[in-house]
Scaffold this motif. Structure first.
Motif, PDB file in Angstrom:
ATOM      1  N   ALA A  81     -30.129 -63.292  -7.363  1.00 60.54           N
ATOM      2  CA  ALA A  81     -31.258 -62.459  -6.921  1.00 60.54           C
ATOM      3  C   ALA A  81     -31.436 -61.241  -7.830  1.00 60.54           C
ATOM      4  O   ALA A  81     -32.545 -60.714  -7.966  1.00 60.54           O
ATOM      5  CB  ALA A  81     -31.031 -62.011  -5.471  1.00 60.54           C
ATOM      6  N   LEU A  82     -30.358 -60.804  -8.484  1.00 55.11           N
ATOM      7  CA  LEU A  82     -30.460 -59.663  -9.405  1.00 55.11           C
ATOM      8  C   LEU A  82     -31.367 -59.975 -10.587  1.00 55.11           C
ATOM      9  O   LEU A  82     -31.929 -59.072 -11.211  1.00 55.11           O
ATOM     10  CB  LEU A  82     -29.069 -59.268  -9.927  1.00 55.11           C
ATOM     11  CG  LEU A  82     -28.124 -58.641  -8.907  1.00 55.11           C
ATOM     12  CD1 LEU A  82     -26.690 -58.675  -9.415  1.00 55.11           C
ATOM     13  CD2 LEU A  82     -28.545 -57.208  -8.588  1.00 55.11           C
ATOM     14  N   ALA A  83     -31.490 -61.267 -10.906  1.00 51.91           N
ATOM     15  CA  ALA A  83     -32.320 -61.674 -12.044  1.00 51.91           C
ATOM     16  C   ALA A  83     -33.775 -61.290 -11.832  1.00 51.91           C
ATOM     17  O   ALA A  83     -34.532 -61.127 -12.792  1.00 51.91           O
ATOM     18  CB  ALA A  83     -32.199 -63.182 -12.270  1.00 51.91           C
ATOM     19  N   ALA A  84     -34.161 -61.115 -10.574  1.00 50.90           N
ATOM     20  CA  ALA A  84     -35.561 -60.793 -10.287  1.00 50.90           C
ATOM     21  C   ALA A  84     -35.775 -59.316 -10.009  1.00 50.90           C
ATOM     22  O   ALA A  84     -36.878 -58.891  -9.715  1.00 50.90           O
ATOM     23  CB  ALA A  84     -36.036 -61.637  -9.094  1.00 50.90           C
ATOM     24  N   MET A  85     -34.723 -58.533 -10.118  1.00 52.18           N
ATOM     25  CA  MET A  85     -34.835 -57.114  -9.777  1.00 52.18           C
ATOM     26  C   MET A  85     -35.018 -56.225 -11.005  1.00 52.18           C
ATOM     27  O   MET A  85     -34.785 -56.632 -12.128  1.00 52.18           O
ATOM     28  CB  MET A  85     -33.555 -56.646  -9.060  1.00 52.18           C
ATOM     29  CG  MET A  85     -33.364 -57.214  -7.675  1.00 52.18           C
ATOM     30  SD  MET A  85     -31.911 -56.429  -6.903  1.00 52.18           S
ATOM     31  CE  MET A  85     -31.554 -57.670  -5.637  1.00 52.18           C
ATOM     32  N   ARG A  86     -35.374 -54.978 -10.719  1.00 52.23           N
ATOM     33  CA  ARG A  86     -35.381 -53.917 -11.723  1.00 52.23           C
ATOM     34  C   ARG A  86     -34.083 -53.117 -11.605  1.00 52.23           C
ATOM     35  O   ARG A  86     -33.448 -53.095 -10.546  1.00 52.23           O
ATOM     36  CB  ARG A  86     -36.572 -52.994 -11.501  1.00 52.23           C
ATOM     37  CG  ARG A  86     -37.893 -53.722 -11.748  1.00 52.23           C
ATOM     38  CD  ARG A  86     -39.007 -52.732 -11.930  1.00 52.23           C
ATOM     39  NE  ARG A  86     -40.230 -53.422 -12.362  1.00 52.23           N
ATOM     40  CZ  ARG A  86     -41.237 -52.797 -12.963  1.00 52.23           C
ATOM     41  NH1 ARG A  86     -41.151 -51.487 -13.209  1.00 52.23           N
ATOM     42  NH2 ARG A  86     -42.301 -53.467 -13.325  1.00 52.23           N
ATOM     43  N   GLY A  87     -33.728 -52.462 -12.662  1.00 47.80           N
ATOM     44  CA  GLY A  87     -32.505 -51.665 -12.660  1.00 47.80           C
ATOM     45  C   GLY A  87     -32.503 -50.613 -11.571  1.00 47.80           C
ATOM     46  O   GLY A  87     -31.461 -50.326 -10.961  1.00 47.80           O
ATOM     47  N   SER A  88     -33.660 -50.050 -11.316  1.00 47.69           N
ATOM     48  CA  SER A  88     -33.725 -48.982 -10.314  1.00 47.69           C
ATOM     49  C   SER A  88     -33.415 -49.512  -8.913  1.00 47.69           C
ATOM     50  O   SER A  88     -33.021 -48.736  -8.039  1.00 47.69           O
ATOM     51  CB  SER A  88     -35.098 -48.305 -10.353  1.00 47.69           C
ATOM     52  OG  SER A  88     -36.120 -49.285 -10.308  1.00 47.69           O
ATOM     53  N   GLU A  89     -33.587 -50.803  -8.694  1.00 50.87           N
ATOM     54  CA  GLU A  89     -33.176 -51.387  -7.403  1.00 50.87           C
ATOM     55  C   GLU A  89     -31.751 -51.913  -7.462  1.00 50.87           C
ATOM     56  O   GLU A  89     -31.040 -51.941  -6.465  1.00 50.87           O
ATOM     57  CB  GLU A  89     -34.024 -52.618  -7.018  1.00 50.87           C
ATOM     58  CG  GLU A  89     -35.493 -52.570  -7.232  1.00 50.87           C
ATOM     59  CD  GLU A  89     -36.084 -53.994  -7.101  1.00 50.87           C
ATOM     60  OE1 GLU A  89     -36.064 -54.558  -5.998  1.00 50.87           O
ATOM     61  OE2 GLU A  89     -36.551 -54.550  -8.146  1.00 50.87           O
ATOM     62  N   ALA A  90     -31.360 -52.432  -8.626  1.00 46.92           N
ATOM     63  CA  ALA A  90     -30.131 -53.218  -8.716  1.00 46.92           C
ATOM     64  C   ALA A  90     -28.875 -52.353  -8.776  1.00 46.92           C
ATOM     65  O   ALA A  90     -27.824 -52.734  -8.267  1.00 46.92           O
ATOM     66  CB  ALA A  90     -30.187 -54.128  -9.940  1.00 46.92           C
ATOM     67  N   ASN A  91     -28.963 -51.199  -9.435  1.00 50.95           N
ATOM     68  CA  ASN A  91     -27.778 -50.338  -9.555  1.00 50.95           C
ATOM     69  C   ASN A  91     -27.350 -49.810  -8.184  1.00 50.95           C
ATOM     70  O   ASN A  91     -28.194 -49.386  -7.392  1.00 50.95           O
ATOM     71  CB  ASN A  91     -28.086 -49.137 -10.455  1.00 50.95           C
ATOM     72  CG  ASN A  91     -28.205 -49.534 -11.917  1.00 50.95           C
ATOM     73  OD1 ASN A  91     -27.745 -50.593 -12.316  1.00 50.95           O
ATOM     74  ND2 ASN A  91     -28.847 -48.677 -12.709  1.00 50.95           N
ATOM     75  N   ASP A  92     -26.076 -49.819  -7.916  1.00 48.45           N
ATOM     76  CA  ASP A  92     -25.547 -49.235  -6.681  1.00 48.45           C
ATOM     77  C   ASP A  92     -25.325 -47.743  -6.911  1.00 48.45           C
ATOM     78  O   ASP A  92     -24.453 -47.361  -7.701  1.00 48.45           O
ATOM     79  CB  ASP A  92     -24.218 -49.886  -6.296  1.00 48.45           C
ATOM     80  CG  ASP A  92     -24.359 -51.364  -5.979  1.00 48.45           C
ATOM     81  OD1 ASP A  92     -25.244 -51.726  -5.182  1.00 48.45           O
ATOM     82  OD2 ASP A  92     -23.573 -52.162  -6.538  1.00 48.45           O
ATOM     83  N   PRO A  93     -26.093 -46.882  -6.216  1.00 47.64           N
ATOM     84  CA  PRO A  93     -25.880 -45.440  -6.404  1.00 47.64           C
ATOM     85  C   PRO A  93     -24.531 -45.021  -5.810  1.00 47.64           C
ATOM     86  O   PRO A  93     -23.954 -45.708  -4.984  1.00 47.64           O
ATOM     87  CB  PRO A  93     -27.026 -44.800  -5.610  1.00 47.64           C
ATOM     88  CG  PRO A  93     -27.964 -45.911  -5.258  1.00 47.64           C
ATOM     89  CD  PRO A  93     -27.162 -47.173  -5.257  1.00 47.64           C
ATOM     90  N   LEU A  94     -24.060 -43.868  -6.278  1.00 52.84           N
ATOM     91  CA  LEU A  94     -22.800 -43.307  -5.777  1.00 52.84           C
ATOM     92  C   LEU A  94     -23.086 -42.000  -5.062  1.00 52.84           C
ATOM     93  O   LEU A  94     -23.845 -41.161  -5.562  1.00 52.84           O
ATOM     94  CB  LEU A  94     -21.862 -43.020  -6.943  1.00 52.84           C
ATOM     95  CG  LEU A  94     -20.961 -44.144  -7.424  1.00 52.84           C
ATOM     96  CD1 LEU A  94     -20.541 -43.895  -8.860  1.00 52.84           C
ATOM     97  CD2 LEU A  94     -19.725 -44.251  -6.529  1.00 52.84           C
TER      98      LEU A  94
END
Lengths: 353, 353, 353, 353
Positions: free
Chosen positions: D248-261
């Motif tokens: 599913a990450l293949a269809a995402m943008r970095g701003s959605e995919a990165n896990d914030p800390l």
């Protein structure tokens, strides 16, 4: 980790002296090889205790059960697992000394490494661990034999007595595997005397591998002599190894030490069949220094688990001289290294499959 | 494959004698270790040719460049790569003999294994390969030093001359690394004479590792002595190795050979610091048989690539005795084995991280 | 340890993003193979940054220097070492964020593992590490090519756009390596838009290996698909892998999923060319899930080394979509696994050398 | 070779489906660990056939015999060998099809690799090989449990039915290990229908590892996800694996995919608990694509050993859906990888022993 050996032909042993069983898995054997399972039993019988007056009378039959990897006398390409049950386990012999570190044994170092008190019969450090090695070695030999490679180990020296001539056929029949027919009687008498004294004695085992073609061995860190050296130094009681003229080369000049080449091949074999870590087609010859059996019947100075001074006398079943027992193990380890080198050579020789 | 060594601390060397460079990658070094890069250069300088009248005058400066794995004097936990350029490459010295197999060298066996004619300077089989080992050994030493483990190798014998006493500090200053101040002059004279004869001579190197705690070593196939043995037998020209009393144990009885234990520890060290493949807290002592340098200036009988008899004289730059060169390499290999054992012990000691 | 890959053909990489150099040692390459060094440079050029508007503009020329293992265009059988200097190291880009953990990156986990603050450019975790992989892969390819094995990776999807047809020749010319000519324009527009947004996007890369003969692969733990899976999952940003119909098989019945066999071979290839971990002679097909580039220009929520909440914006040089960069790396890893399988097959196929 | 797994905790399995026994050796387990042997049997019982209407009725009791490495409920530091005899071996079921390659099975590829006709029950390629994996996994779990690491696998999907909610406790009691109580009835009905059709069906298994501390995993080639991926892809019938949001990450943008800390840790877990190949302290989550059981009762198109077209119907004892069987094996493989990572971390964390 420590119980796995080899890179292309991989051997993993298991078992403690007084546990349920000893055994081995051999992985990497090509499929479709004719492998008569009786060769495994035959090699196990050669190393078995209780086979002469000069070896430990422990009553093991060492019957090998093949659990996998062979069907209808042919290898399947899958791991060959071999099981040998421990039967004659008289822990009683050992109970009384579990609080003491036996001099010369691994009791103290295992305690320091693992935090465990001395295990009955030496546990994993027992010579029984070599059952798996010998079974694996029989398989390695079966890979080498069709190529004309044969391996024999024999007793070259016991204490101060050193063979003056080499009669390998004789060694196979001699109970001490003594290679010199003229010396065998004297050697047997010496070992008997040592045994009667409650003592033990060291010696030298020579291993000869004939028929190894030139070109085997993986130079740099895995030189053939380095691999063989590791293999035999991993046998308990082996405290030294030399190839060809070995330590005697230290006293020579280059003009004597180098083996000249003629149109008929090498003129001499001071190098022991290996140059630059690769076999040169000459017989591979190595000699092993075997220390006296650590277990002796005489009182020895030691300490207990709490570090208090104590005296120990070991009254188990022990070999007065380990040389005849180590021979078959040294053959097995040599066979494993050479079979590994054979597969290495196949893997990296040219790029066509 | 053959160019990688170690299981927890992994060393991979590359480079041929007359190629662009020698080098090494060391993987498995923990992060955050203070590592002064000058220790690498210092150890390289100790093994470097051209440092005395008794070693090859090849003019290499052996400047190490650290390419990775260290930043601001601390390890990163990533592989440490070290590069040493080959500068003084005079292939001319070797051109005339590329059609001939040099006796005692790996030319013949490499030809049989790889199908390649003799490479200039021995190619991969050259002693220059040990540049990478020594650089890696300096890193291993840096891991061991804070634990109080120190390693020294010295020349114990050259030809028939054998040290009667051991003065290790002296050995560090002696050009032949001779450990006996009383013998050093005679030894130097002998080596000089041999060199002037266009010949070479063998010897013995002893390695002592002090401060190794009890409990290091992975028993069964990777016994500490087996691993050390492999390590030093992988050095060119080493044809034998023994631990503690080594081959002398073959002539002893158990009652003499076993090291007794008292409340103060081991009473003697005939075992050379290792029992059952595990360190016992005593100094680890091993001796190496070093054959005479194979390259000599005298005419020798050999064959060419076509198998025709020929005479060869080697006029390159050669060490008349390899002992002083092998010392630092043997130290490096010993350090690598011990650092590997340290990491093994950390990995498997108890289950808590 | 982690930096070595392969069992018969062994690859060890080194280098950090902003260190002196990247590099690789390839050991186990048979001797005497014709190896045109320009194939290494050509593959490096394919993975190089700065080659199109859609990849990071970091200005590396990535000139490979071969240090060992090849002479006169032929392999020597010794380790091949390849060096690529880091030239365009602008640590300034990174200095300002060394106190912050970049979301999606390995900064936090390296800190937890090694105790080191974020390294410039990601240090060892940087995509630059793949330089060594690609150089090694070129060598593996050179072993495979004479056997008719060819490998190609191409971009199958970017974000929601998925290829409807496969034109592999087209992919080689497309800057995004898009395999569908009809989709390439739309894909490029999407990536451009994402880049202009300061964002990134994920995608899918497909790898096809043609010409692999039936019988390669070492079953049980080292199944060919397991080895390939490990190989590509070890590429940063790859978060999934599937073979043949992969996850779609989860929704099928056996009667649909099994590939029938006819006298002309397999009728379909839902298995992706591998059965029981061994190649079946069909093309090997795998697909990789590629996450969006972690570095984005937009503000993100993170913490600093002391655990305090912070906002981070990354203004380095980044690829808006990693697919075109990952293709050549995936090809290299595939080639390494297949060349390893080739050597494994040679080692264990029959017992004759 | 292919039958050994792991680097610090080494597992070697043996045994063929219709041979004498299955088994495993686990080497590298620290000494002195409390290890209740019943945990091994309990895990074997979880994977055992014949435990519900939805799995193969092969009547194996799978009684584990521990041969070595454990005494008085504590580990000895030596290899732990475990033996499971094969009892319910009805080769008759298979005799009739030994001349035919079963579609979807490894018969054809083993024939191509080893030159052997299809072995009864699949021989080494049988799912029974996983007996050794599960026994070893129980030991690995025993190392992990005191550290708070727990692992569970459950059926997430069968055919088109996918769980909408996750109730792990429920999964342990459900015969299909279905994790969604609301879906379990429908799933069971589907599998029953498929079985009655003489067909089989695929599905998805999810594995969750909780309590893994941040910092485990050996980056570059042995990334934690790469090692886990290899581990589960080495299970027969697994054709894909993904971590965290995976494909599913293949269809995402970095701003959605990165896990914030945040100061409380990671805000999301799209990465599945692994960043840069190292655990980040979040739960590790991976999903496996499981193909339908290859053995089905329906006629299928195939060829015989001579390549002649034939029709095959398989009437042995087969699972209509492999998901409930694969769960315990996936848990075992996950435990082995994590215990290996634990030992790796211990080995390389700081330099003090």
């Amino acid at each position: 980790m420590g119980s796995t050996f080899g890179r292309y032909l991989t051997v993993t042993t298991f078992g403690e002296s007084h546990g349920a069983a000893m055994g081995v898995i051999v992985d990497g054997v090509p499929a479709g090889i004719d492998l008569d399972p009786t060769v495994i039993q035959r090699d196990l019988d050669r190393r078995r205790p209780g086979t002469s007056a000069y070896v430990s009378p422990r009553g093991e039959t060492d019957q090998a059960e093949i659990l996998s990897g062979i069907a209808s006398g042919r290898t399947l390409g899958s791991p060959i697992a071999i099981l040998v049950r421990n039967r004659d386990v008289r822990s009683g012999d050992y109970d009384r000394i579990r609080e003491l570190f036996r001099p010369g044994h691994a009791d103290y170092t295992y305690f320091k490494k693992y935090g465990l008190p001395p295990q009955p019969g030496g546990g994993r450090a027992s010579g029984r661990e070599t059952v798996g090695r010998v079974a694996a070695g029989a398989i390695a030999r079966a890979l080498l034999l069709p190529l004309g490679v044969s391996i024999q180990a024999y007793t070259l020296a016991v204490g101060p007595l050193r063979a003056a001539r080499v009669d390998r056929a004789f060694a196979e029949k001699d109970p001490l595997r003594c290679v010199d027919p003229d010396l065998a009687g004297e050697m047997a008498a010496l070992v008997g005397r040592v045994r009667d004294d409650g003592d033990s004695i060291g010696g030298m085992v020579e291993v000869a591998a004939d028929g190894v073609p030139a070109g085997w061995g993986d130079p740099v860190f895995h030189k053939l002599d380095a691999a063989l050296g590791m293999a035999v130094l991993s046998i308990g009681a082996v405290k030294g190894v030399e190839f060809g003229d070995g330590f005697a080369l230290a006293a020579m000049r280059g003009s004597e030490a180098n083996d000249p080449l003629s149109e008929h091949g090498f003129v001499s074999n001071r190098a022991g069949g290996i140059l630059g870590g690769i076999s040169n087609g000459q017989p591979i010859v190595m000699r092993l220094a075997v220390k006296p059996t650590s277990s002796i019947g005489r009182p020895q100075q030691t300490i207990d688990l709490q570090g208090r001074p104590r005296t120990i006398e070991t009254h188990g079943r022990h070999d007065p001289c380990l040389c005849p027992r180590i021979g078959p193990v040294a053959e097995a380890m040599t066979a494993l290294v050479l079979a590994d080198a054979l597969l290495e050579q196949k893997a990296h020789q040219g790029a066509k499959p």
